[in-house]
Design a protein around this motif. Structure first.
Motif, PDB file in Angstrom:
ATOM      1  N   GLN A  88      37.407  41.645  49.406  1.00 15.98           N
ATOM      2  CA  GLN A  88      36.830  41.328  48.135  1.00 15.98           C
ATOM      3  C   GLN A  88      35.912  42.149  47.336  1.00 15.98           C
ATOM      4  O   GLN A  88      34.653  42.180  47.730  1.00 15.98           O
ATOM      5  N   HIS A  89      36.432  42.863  46.510  1.00 12.87           N
ATOM      6  CA  HIS A  89      35.538  43.709  45.974  1.00 12.87           C
ATOM      7  C   HIS A  89      35.866  43.860  44.242  1.00 12.87           C
ATOM      8  O   HIS A  89      36.859  43.318  43.946  1.00 12.87           O
TER       9      HIS A  89
ATOM     10  N   GLY B 290      38.079  26.293  49.726  1.00 18.14           N
ATOM     11  CA  GLY B 290      36.949  26.430  48.777  1.00 18.14           C
ATOM     12  C   GLY B 290      37.259  27.147  47.511  1.00 18.14           C
ATOM     13  O   GLY B 290      36.981  26.782  46.288  1.00 18.14           O
ATOM     14  N   THR B 291      37.864  28.275  47.817  1.00 14.85           N
ATOM     15  CA  THR B 291      38.352  29.142  46.632  1.00 14.85           C
ATOM     16  C   THR B 291      39.348  28.446  45.615  1.00 14.85           C
ATOM     17  O   THR B 291      39.019  28.780  44.620  1.00 14.85           O
ATOM     18  N   VAL B 292      40.256  27.864  46.273  1.00 12.50           N
ATOM     19  CA  VAL B 292      41.149  27.512  45.353  1.00 12.50           C
ATOM     20  C   VAL B 292      40.431  26.114  44.496  1.00 12.50           C
ATOM     21  O   VAL B 292      40.609  25.819  43.532  1.00 12.50           O
ATOM     22  N   ASN B 293      39.596  25.273  45.342  1.00 13.55           N
ATOM     23  CA  ASN B 293      39.004  24.324  44.433  1.00 13.55           C
ATOM     24  C   ASN B 293      38.082  25.040  43.392  1.00 13.55           C
ATOM     25  O   ASN B 293      37.832  24.246  42.345  1.00 13.55           O
ATOM     26  N   ASN B 294      37.326  25.964  43.698  1.00 10.27           N
ATOM     27  CA  ASN B 294      36.837  26.621  42.814  1.00 10.27           C
ATOM     28  C   ASN B 294      37.474  27.206  41.605  1.00 10.27           C
ATOM     29  O   ASN B 294      37.141  26.959  40.397  1.00 10.27           O
ATOM     30  N   LEU B 295      38.769  27.622  41.794  1.00 13.77           N
ATOM     31  CA  LEU B 295      39.596  28.052  40.833  1.00 13.77           C
ATOM     32  C   LEU B 295      39.977  26.759  39.886  1.00 13.77           C
ATOM     33  O   LEU B 295      39.993  26.751  38.548  1.00 13.77           O
TER      34      LEU B 295
ATOM     35  N   VAL C 137      36.686  37.307  37.641  1.00 17.47           N
ATOM     36  CA  VAL C 137      37.629  36.868  36.367  1.00 17.47           C
ATOM     37  C   VAL C 137      37.653  35.470  36.669  1.00 17.47           C
ATOM     38  O   VAL C 137      37.139  34.730  37.657  1.00 17.47           O
ATOM     39  N   GLU C 138      38.024  34.607  35.313  1.00 15.26           N
ATOM     40  CA  GLU C 138      38.039  33.359  35.497  1.00 15.26           C
ATOM     41  C   GLU C 138      39.536  33.013  35.255  1.00 15.26           C
ATOM     42  O   GLU C 138      40.016  33.567  34.304  1.00 15.26           O
ATOM     43  N   ILE C 139      40.040  31.994  36.002  1.00 12.76           N
ATOM     44  CA  ILE C 139      41.447  31.649  35.650  1.00 12.76           C
ATOM     45  C   ILE C 139      41.504  30.507  34.688  1.00 12.76           C
ATOM     46  O   ILE C 139      40.695  29.494  34.671  1.00 12.76           O
ATOM     47  N   ASN C 140      42.584  30.197  33.754  1.00 14.93           N
ATOM     48  CA  ASN C 140      42.702  29.293  33.054  1.00 14.93           C
ATOM     49  C   ASN C 140      43.297  27.976  33.736  1.00 14.93           C
ATOM     50  O   ASN C 140      44.299  28.097  34.535  1.00 14.93           O
ATOM     51  N   VAL C 141      42.319  27.008  33.854  1.00 11.35           N
ATOM     52  CA  VAL C 141      42.669  25.836  34.771  1.00 11.35           C
ATOM     53  C   VAL C 141      44.042  25.039  34.466  1.00 11.35           C
ATOM     54  O   VAL C 141      44.742  24.792  35.038  1.00 11.35           O
ATOM     55  N   ASP C 142      44.431  25.073  33.092  1.00  4.88           N
ATOM     56  CA  ASP C 142      45.540  24.524  32.746  1.00  4.88           C
ATOM     57  C   ASP C 142      46.540  25.295  33.212  1.00  4.88           C
ATOM     58  O   ASP C 142      47.793  24.727  33.808  1.00  4.88           O
ATOM     59  N   LYS C 143      46.373  26.383  33.266  1.00  6.88           N
ATOM     60  CA  LYS C 143      47.719  27.379  33.698  1.00  6.88           C
ATOM     61  C   LYS C 143      47.901  27.393  35.222  1.00  6.88           C
ATOM     62  O   LYS C 143      48.869  27.358  35.529  1.00  6.88           O
ATOM     63  N   LEU C 144      46.725  27.452  35.759  1.00  3.54           N
ATOM     64  CA  LEU C 144      46.813  27.352  37.367  1.00  3.54           C
ATOM     65  C   LEU C 144      47.583  26.116  37.691  1.00  3.54           C
ATOM     66  O   LEU C 144      48.367  26.131  38.692  1.00  3.54           O
ATOM     67  N   THR C 145      47.185  24.908  37.211  1.00  2.00           N
ATOM     68  CA  THR C 145      47.455  23.567  37.693  1.00  2.00           C
ATOM     69  C   THR C 145      48.950  23.495  37.187  1.00  2.00           C
ATOM     70  O   THR C 145      49.731  22.759  38.030  1.00  2.00           O
ATOM     71  N   ALA C 146      49.353  23.996  36.197  1.00  2.00           N
ATOM     72  CA  ALA C 146      50.697  23.975  35.600  1.00  2.00           C
ATOM     73  C   ALA C 146      51.645  24.655  36.671  1.00  2.00           C
ATOM     74  O   ALA C 146      52.557  24.419  37.027  1.00  2.00           O
TER      75      ALA C 146
ATOM     76  N   GLY D 176      37.666  26.034  37.469  1.00  2.00           N
ATOM     77  CA  GLY D 176      36.987  26.846  36.275  1.00  2.00           C
ATOM     78  C   GLY D 176      35.928  27.861  36.749  1.00  2.00           C
ATOM     79  O   GLY D 176      35.536  28.555  35.816  1.00  2.00           O
ATOM     80  N   LYS D 177      35.632  28.130  37.955  1.00  3.37           N
ATOM     81  CA  LYS D 177      34.654  29.251  38.470  1.00  3.37           C
ATOM     82  C   LYS D 177      35.084  30.291  38.573  1.00  3.37           C
ATOM     83  O   LYS D 177      36.320  30.523  39.011  1.00  3.37           O
ATOM     84  N   PRO D 178      34.430  31.334  38.325  1.00  2.00           N
ATOM     85  CA  PRO D 178      35.117  32.823  38.491  1.00  2.00           C
ATOM     86  C   PRO D 178      35.003  33.261  40.029  1.00  2.00           C
ATOM     87  O   PRO D 178      34.331  32.673  40.818  1.00  2.00           O
ATOM     88  N   VAL D 179      36.002  34.176  40.151  1.00  2.00           N
ATOM     89  CA  VAL D 179      36.451  34.652  41.470  1.00  2.00           C
ATOM     90  C   VAL D 179      36.687  35.855  41.585  1.00  2.00           C
ATOM     91  O   VAL D 179      37.010  36.793  40.345  1.00  2.00           O
ATOM     92  N   TYR D 180      36.643  36.640  42.593  1.00  2.00           N
ATOM     93  CA  TYR D 180      36.760  38.136  42.542  1.00  2.00           C
ATOM     94  C   TYR D 180      38.598  38.211  41.987  1.00  2.00           C
ATOM     95  O   TYR D 180      39.331  37.771  42.360  1.00  2.00           O
ATOM     96  N   ARG D 181      38.599  39.366  41.344  1.00  2.00           N
ATOM     97  CA  ARG D 181      39.873  39.814  40.469  1.00  2.00           C
ATOM     98  C   ARG D 181      40.958  39.757  41.755  1.00  2.00           C
ATOM     99  O   ARG D 181      42.051  39.535  41.355  1.00  2.00           O
ATOM    100  N   THR D 182      40.573  40.668  42.883  1.00  2.00           N
ATOM    101  CA  THR D 182      41.690  40.737  43.908  1.00  2.00           C
ATOM    102  C   THR D 182      42.023  39.375  44.590  1.00  2.00           C
ATOM    103  O   THR D 182      43.209  38.986  45.042  1.00  2.00           O
ATOM    104  N   THR D 183      41.201  38.180  44.609  1.00  2.00           N
ATOM    105  CA  THR D 183      41.466  37.030  45.117  1.00  2.00           C
ATOM    106  C   THR D 183      42.215  36.290  44.156  1.00  2.00           C
ATOM    107  O   THR D 183      43.221  35.615  44.530  1.00  2.00           O
ATOM    108  N   ALA D 184      42.010  36.483  42.783  1.00  2.00           N
ATOM    109  CA  ALA D 184      42.763  35.789  41.764  1.00  2.00           C
ATOM    110  C   ALA D 184      44.262  36.343  41.719  1.00  2.00           C
ATOM    111  O   ALA D 184      45.297  35.659  41.503  1.00  2.00           O
ATOM    112  N   THR D 185      44.429  37.730  41.977  1.00  2.00           N
ATOM    113  CA  THR D 185      45.643  38.311  42.012  1.00  2.00           C
ATOM    114  C   THR D 185      46.455  37.862  43.222  1.00  2.00           C
ATOM    115  O   THR D 185      47.604  37.662  43.252  1.00  2.00           O
ATOM    116  N   GLN D 186      46.001  37.598  44.355  1.00  2.00           N
ATOM    117  CA  GLN D 186      46.537  36.917  45.555  1.00  2.00           C
ATOM    118  C   GLN D 186      47.123  35.462  45.146  1.00  2.00           C
ATOM    119  O   GLN D 186      48.417  35.221  45.510  1.00  2.00           O
TER     120      GLN D 186
END
Length: 347
Positions: A7-8, A42-47, A12-21, A50-60
């Motif tokens: 994680q480096h 915890g990472t999925v719940n943070n997403l 980034v912030e994910i659009n919650v509606d897009k993620l849940t859809a 609407g909380k920010p996460v590392y770009r690499t995590t969001a890409t995964q």
């Protein structure tokens, strides 16, 4: 489980509606997405918060959902043409392209009426590059949804369809339903065990919706938590997505080659010889998931239900409804609904 990456980099912030859809349309709970993406709960719940996460995590996470980071961050998917369809403005594309079990390819959009203060939920089906025969066959499948809705237009647990039409400019077929301000059941099933009252209400809502379908000679056939919307205003369950419904006594209805695995679908559902007991199985599996907080292995429903405090009549009803052999299931929703109605729970 996918291997975790370092994680480096910036967050980034994910659009919650897009993620849940994306989760809903792939039938993934929080725990299932965690495993596929190789991240923590915890990472999925943070997403989802609407909380920010590392770009690499969001890409995964995007890769696990078979989409792109751009889509999850809210970058608009291509509309492929004008942003208006008949009297509606396409205000937002909610999903990437999704492929249904029968091969139909569609996107879900949020629409707004050009003249009236009204939102709508639109599904646009891609009929491009099809032969005339293929297109005609797909139109028959697509029209099943508005036809089912029309036959039960006043039912409180069935989606209300507004219109359906072909857009010759883009070769898309649109099915437009009334907008339901709520969330798919799959989202809440991935969180925690339902209370007895909440589970009872869910079981009754879904059972009554299915009974309405069955009385019209319709088998839902592929009922799962992604096709049930829980309305925010009253927590009522609304059944939708009827393109794969089976019309009794009208012969084969859909192609069933290579249907994806669905833990809520009865084993016989991909055959033409189905009846109301196919839906009773799905109803029971959904209810058991809600009551227990997790979906037991097929055939383990009885032992799983014995671990929770519910009346024996309810436990026996659910267990028999989830029987692998449909001959062992109740014969109709009329046998089931009184049992659930008599279940005495606290407020």
């Amino acid at each position: 489980m996918a291997k975790k990456r370092p994680q480096h980099g910036r967050t980034v912030e994910i659009n919650v509606d897009k993620l849940t859809a994306a989760m809903d349309h792939r039938g993934l709970s929080v725990e299932q997405l965690k495993e596929l993406a190789g991240v923590s709960t915890g990472t999925v719940n943070n997403l989802l918060a609407g909380k920010p996460v590392y770009r690499t995590t969001a890409t995964q996470v995007a890769e696990a959902l078979e989409t792109t980071l751009g889509v999850l961050m809210g970058e608009s998917a291509s509309l492929g043409g004008a942003a208006t369809v008949h009297e509606y403005l396409v205000s937002e594309v909610l999903t990437d392209w999704i492929v249904a079990s029968n091969g139909l390819r569609f996107q879900v959009c949020r629409l707004r009426h050009l003249e009236l203060d009204r939102q709508a939920r639109g599904k646009r089906f891609d009929l491009r590059d099809m032969t005339t025969d293929e297109e005609q066959r797909c139109r028959t499948w697509i029209k099943r949804h508005p036809n089912v809705c029309e036959s039960l237009q006043d039912h409180p647990n069935i989606a209300r369809n507004l219109t359906a039409f072909h857009d010759p400019a883009e070769s898309f077929y649109w099915v437009i339903d009334e907008w339901v301000d709520g969330e798919p059941l799959q989202r809440s099933l991935g969180r925690k065990q339902f209370s007895a009252l909440k589970a009872k209400n869910l079981l009754l809502d879904v059972a009554r919706g299915l009974q309405g379908l069955h009385q019209q000679g319709i088998i839902r056939r592929e009922l799962n938590p992604t096709t049930i919307i829980i309305r925010n205003s009253d927590r009522r369950a609304i059944l939708t997505e009827f393109e794969l419904a089976k019309l009794i006594d009208r012969g084969p209805t859909v192609s069933t080659d290579d249907w994806p695995v669905d833990p809520y679908r009865a084993g016989e559902a991909d055959a033409d010889d189905v009846d109301v007991r196919t839906d009773i199985y799905s109803w029971a599996r959904i209810g058991i998931h809600a009551l227990i907080g997790a979906l037991p292995e097929i055939g383990q429903e009885q032992s799983a239900l014995e671990q929770i405090a519910i009346p024996s009549m309810v436990r026996d009803c659910l267990a028999s409804s989830a029987a692998v052999f449909r001959s062992e299931r109740p014969s109709s929703m009329g046998d089931i609904i009184p049992v659930i109605e008599e279940w005495s729970v606290g407020s």
